[in-house]
Write an enzyme that holds these catalytic residues in place. Sequence first.
Site, PDB file in Angstrom:
ATOM      1  CG  ASN A   1     -16.829 -25.962  23.753  1.00 17.55           C
ATOM      2  OD1 ASN A   1     -15.953 -25.327  23.169  1.00 17.55           O
ATOM      3  ND2 ASN A   1     -17.195 -25.681  24.983  1.00 17.55           N
TER       4      ASN A   1
ATOM      5  CG  HIS B   1     -11.468 -27.047  33.025  1.00 20.96           C
ATOM      6  ND1 HIS B   1     -12.432 -27.254  33.979  1.00 20.96           N
ATOM      7  CD2 HIS B   1     -12.078 -26.356  32.025  1.00 20.96           C
ATOM      8  CE1 HIS B   1     -13.576 -26.727  33.569  1.00 20.96           C
ATOM      9  NE2 HIS B   1     -13.391 -26.182  32.384  1.00 20.96           N
TER      10      HIS B   1
ATOM     11  CD  GLU C   1      -7.294 -28.764  30.206  1.00 21.25           C
ATOM     12  OE1 GLU C   1      -7.545 -28.339  29.067  1.00 21.25           O
ATOM     13  OE2 GLU C   1      -7.591 -28.156  31.241  1.00 21.25           O
TER      14      GLU C   1
ATOM     15  CB  SER D   1     -10.343 -25.934  27.598  1.00 20.33           C
ATOM     16  OG  SER D   1      -9.865 -25.205  28.707  1.00 20.33           O
TER      17      SER D   1
ATOM     18  CG  ASP E   1     -10.052 -32.668  31.315  1.00 21.33           C
ATOM     19  OD1 ASP E   1     -10.663 -32.860  30.238  1.00 21.33           O
ATOM     20  OD2 ASP E   1     -10.492 -31.935  32.222  1.00 21.33           O
TER      21      ASP E   1
ATOM     22  CG  HIS F   1     -11.803 -28.807  24.698  1.00 17.26           C
ATOM     23  ND1 HIS F   1     -12.887 -28.120  24.216  1.00 17.26           N
ATOM     24  CD2 HIS F   1     -11.723 -28.505  26.028  1.00 17.26           C
ATOM     25  CE1 HIS F   1     -13.424 -27.412  25.179  1.00 17.26           C
ATOM     26  NE2 HIS F   1     -12.741 -27.628  26.296  1.00 17.26           N
TER      27      HIS F   1
ATOM     28  CE  LYS G   1     -16.429 -28.583  27.216  1.00 16.06           C
ATOM     29  NZ  LYS G   1     -15.483 -28.544  28.314  1.00 16.06           N
TER      30      LYS G   1
HETATM   31  C1  LIG Z   1     -15.578 -28.381  29.707  1.00 14.31           C
HETATM   32  C2  LIG Z   1     -14.465 -28.987  30.434  1.00 14.31           C
HETATM   33  C3  LIG Z   1     -14.686 -29.798  31.546  1.00 14.31           C
HETATM   34  C4  LIG Z   1     -16.057 -29.968  32.157  1.00 14.31           C
HETATM   35  O1  LIG Z   1     -16.870 -30.768  31.375  1.00 14.31           O
HETATM   36  P1  LIG Z   1     -18.456 -30.606  31.518  1.00 14.31           P
HETATM   37  O2  LIG Z   1     -18.987 -31.888  30.980  1.00 14.31           O
HETATM   38  O3  LIG Z   1     -18.838 -29.420  30.696  1.00 14.31           O
HETATM   39  O4  LIG Z   1     -18.754 -30.426  32.967  1.00 14.31           O
HETATM   40  C5  LIG Z   1     -13.613 -30.415  32.129  1.00 14.31           C
HETATM   41  N1  LIG Z   1     -12.364 -30.234  31.658  1.00 14.31           N
HETATM   42  C6  LIG Z   1     -12.112 -29.450  30.603  1.00 14.31           C
HETATM   43  C7  LIG Z   1     -10.716 -29.301  30.126  1.00 14.31           C
HETATM   44  C8  LIG Z   1     -13.146 -28.798  29.959  1.00 14.31           C
HETATM   45  O5  LIG Z   1     -12.905 -27.992  28.931  1.00 14.31           O
END
Ligand SMILES: *Cc1c(COP(=O)(O)O)cnc(C)c1O
Length: 386
Positions: A50, A136, A180, A184, A209, A212, A242
């Site tokens: 990522n 997620h 999101e 993801s 969220d 990505h 990421k």
């Molecule tokens: C990776 C991810 C997270 C968590 O983030 P980290 O910093 O790796 O703990 C939260 N939400 C989504 C959609 C993700 O892909």
Amino acid sequence: MTQDSLQRFAREKLARLDADRLRRELLTTDRTGPATHRRSGSDLISFACNDYLGLSRHPDVVAASVKATQRLGVGAGASRLVTGNHSLYERLERQLAEIKGTEAAVVFGSGYLANLGTIPALVGKRDLVVIDELCHACLYSGVRLAGSDLQIFRHNNVDHAAELLQQNRESHRFCLLVTEGVFSMDGDRAPVGSLLELASEHDAWLMTDDAHGLGVVGDGRGSNATPPGELPVPLQMGTLSKAVGAYGGYVCASREVVALLHNRARSFVYTTGLPPGTVAAASAALDIIVSDVQLTRRPLELARRFTETLGLPEAESPIVPIMLETADRVLAASKRLADAGFLVVPIRPPTVPEGTARLRCTFSAAHHDDDVARFATAMRAILESV
Ligand SMILES: *Cc1c(COP(=O)(O)O)cnc(C)c1O
């Protein structure tokens, strides 16, 4: 005796995972270059990472991290509310708020911790959470901790979300609508603008969220629904682990909401601050993201080249899923890709719904044009035979 039952419990659970071909194992993987990994003695070009912009190894980002570590030490020493709030946080939070068009931002230890702490700080048992089915795991964990009434809408289906709000909103005090920005495991994007409108019709708070999205869509600014100056999505969460290439999570919101999270998000209050080097690295990476728009566009351009070559639906983000349905097929395809020199991770339930096992391919600005062309050729041959 307890130990016997503990051993038996673990053994039986693992046997079950083996039988379903769902057992996972840690493989030692050294990231030897921006897009090359060494695993089990082989050097592979990674389409599984990522680190979409290769910033985890960018010389300016690494230098910022080293300098901060030398100046302030490797650890923060305490939680941020005690003595762990070193001076680098202030700049990072200002940068994030600026990028997302909000008044303020708060940085957490990780994205997972951000979701786990934020949701229960805002809603509780008398409240409603309406959430996209493909969100997620850590968003669901946050909702479970909050104990709110959970209503799940079909993926990206605004009409279904509206129906759930109509049926359930009135009998609850507050309502959080959650999606999101970029999904993801599917790589598609949410209709954030429509969801923002829907939320305002029902006095719901939209939370996105954008783990990505930041760095790779919207000219690097992520899935912000509104142009700068207009009212932003009120709760914009994301990660620094990421495309930003470092580690940590964040929530961008109004000054009052951020101040409330400082006081009420348990995963903020009761955990140690991030290492200074990590915060400095994230800051340096964000400087690059806002100043180099061409760089932020490249992962999606490469993903689109790949989907076009293979006749797949056009990529909406640097994440391209190749659906193979069963665990057996994804494991076989992933193995054959590794033999051809490419690292792609097979994604199986429970990370994705039953019957939707897939190869999750991710594209990075660090890939060469030729890497992507050879990857597409290898993928085509393998898909014909698994
Ligand atoms: C990776 C991810 C997270 C968590 O983030 P980290 O910093 O790796 O703990 C939260 N939400 C989504 C959609 C993700 O892909």
